[in-house]
Design a protein around this motif. Structure first.
Motif: not given
Length: 331
Positions: A134-139, A148-152, A167-170, A190-192
Motif C-alpha cells: 500500500a501507499i499512504s499519503i496525507t491530506q 491537487r487532484p492531478e497529483e493524487i 490510503h489517505m490520512d485526512g 480515488a483512494v481506497d
C-alpha cells in the motif's frame, strides 16, 4: 493566545448538542440508527459508494485502515515525515502485525510517483524482502501542504500499475478541502480508504474510516473489535460525525481555521518555510525571537532549533490571529 495545536481547541457546541440528542436508548455497538446511516451520508458527500467505521482516534483510523490492506510481511510506502512514521509510537507495526513502513522523501512532506518508485523499484520480488502492499499519503501533509487532484491521480495510476492499495490520512482533510475549494470527492481522489479527521476540526472523540473499496470494511470490522475500538455506545461517536457533516460544519470550521492561518502567514514574509495551504505555519525564528513571542502570551511549539510551528483552530479568535501577525512582523 493558543497556537500549540488544533487538538487543544474546544469542542464545537453543535457536537455537544448532537451527543445530548443521542443520549437515549438504542442498539449497542454500531447497530444504532446513527451509525448505520453513516454509509449513506458519506456516499452522498463523496459521490462514491462507501462504508464507514467510527473510531476514537486518528491513530486507530490510520492503522485499522492500513491493516485491512497490508499483510504482516508487507510494507506501506509513506513519506519519511508522515504522522504514521513520526508520531504514532510504532502503532502501525503493532496493528499491522509487523508490517514495515517504507520511507520516501518529498518536498513539503508530499509523495510523488518518482519518490515512491525510488523506494519500491530496488525491492526484489522474492521471499527475502518486504513487498509493498500500500501507499499512504496525507491530506493536508505534515507541513500543511495539499495534494491537487492531478497529483493524487498520478499516484493512483502508479498504485494500480503496481497492484498497491492507496490510503489517505485526512487528519486535516477539512483544511485541505477548504483551501482547494473543491468537492470532497475531488480532494480525496480515488483512494481506497480515507481517515477522515474530525477531532482537530471541532469534534470531541470521533474520527471516521471511510472505505471506498468497500470489501476492506468487512475485514476492518473484525480488526476494530479485536483492537478494542468497538465502543459499546457507538451512537455517541456517530452523533459527532453526523454533527460535523450536517450543514457542512466540517468545512465551515476548516475555513475559519484557514482564514486565521492566512492572516498570520501574510505577516511572515520570507520567514515562512512552506506556503500556507491549510491551518499550519512553519516560521523561521531564533530562540530569542521565540522567547519574545512567548513573553507576549503566544503558545506554540518549537520546530527544531531555528523555527516555530503555529496551528490555528476553528475557534481561533480574529484578534489573536491579528496580534500574532503583528508580533511576528515586529520581530
Amino acid at each position: 493566545m493558543q497556537f500549540l495545536s488544533d487538538n487543544a481547541a474546544s469542542v464545537h457546541p453543535r457536537v455537544w448538542d448532537a451527543m445530548r440528542a443521542a443520549d437515549a436508548p438504542d442498539s449497542p455497538y454500531d447497530g444504532d440508527a446513527l451509525s448505520i446511516s453513516l454509509d449513506e451520508k458519506m456516499s452522498s458527500l463523496f459521490g462514491r459508494e462507501s462504508k464507514v467505521l467510527w473510531v476514537a482516534t486518528g491513530t486507530a483510523a490510520n492503522c485499522l485502515a492500513l491493516a485491512a490492506m497490508v499483510q504482516p510481511h508487507g510494507g506501506v510506502v509513506c513519506h519519511e515525515e508522515a504522522h504514521i512514521e513520526m508520531d504514532e509510537c510504532g502503532a502501525p507495526g503493532f496493528y499491522l502485525h509487523g508490517a514495515k513502513l517504507l520511507l520516501a522523501a518529498g518536498e513539503g512532506a508530499k509523495l510523488t510517483p518518482d519518490a515512491i518508485c525510488a523506494v519500491i523499484d530496488p525491492i526484489r520480488d522474492d521471499v527475502h524482502q518486504v513487498q509493498p502492499d500500500a501507499i499512504s499519503i496525507t491530506q493536508a501533509s505534515e507541513y500543511g501542504r495539499t495534494y491537487r487532484p492531478e497529483e493524487i491521480a498520478a499516484i493512483r495510476a502508479l498504485a494500480d500499475e503496481r497492484g498497491l492499495s492507496l490510503h489517505m490520512d485526512g487528519a486535516r482533510f477539512g483544511n485541505a478541502a477548504a483551501f482547494l475549494d473543491l468537492p470532497a470527492g475531488e480532494v480525496a481522489g480515488a483512494v481506497d480508504a480515507l481517515s477522515f479527521g474530525f477531532v482537530k476540526n471541532g469534534g470531541m472523540s470521533a474520527e471516521a474510516i471511510v472505505f471506498f473499496d468497500t470489501a476492506l470494511a468487512d475485514v476492518a470490522h473484525y480488526r476494530r473489535k479485536r483492537a478494542g475500538h468497538l465502543q459499546s455506545k457507538g451512537r455517541y461517536l456517530a452523533a459527532q460525525v453526523h454533527a460535523m457533516l450536517d450543514g457542512d460544519l466540517w468545512l465551515e470550521n476548516a475555513r475559519s481555521a484557514n482564514a486565521a492561518a492566512a492572516e498570520i502567514g501574510g505577516a511572515c514574509a520570507d520567514r515562512l518555510m512552506h506556503p500556507v495551504e491549510a491551518n499550519e505555519l512553519f516560521v523561521r525564528c531564533t530562540p530569542e525571537e521565540r522567547e519574545a513571542l512567548r513573553q507576549q502570551g503566544f503558545g506554540f511549539y518549537d520546530w527544531g532549533d531555528d523555527a516555530a510551528r503555529f496551528v490555528t483552530s476553528w475557534n481561533t479568535r480574529e484578534e489573536d490571529a491579528r496580534a500574532l501577525a503583528k508580533a511576528i512582523a515586529g520581530l
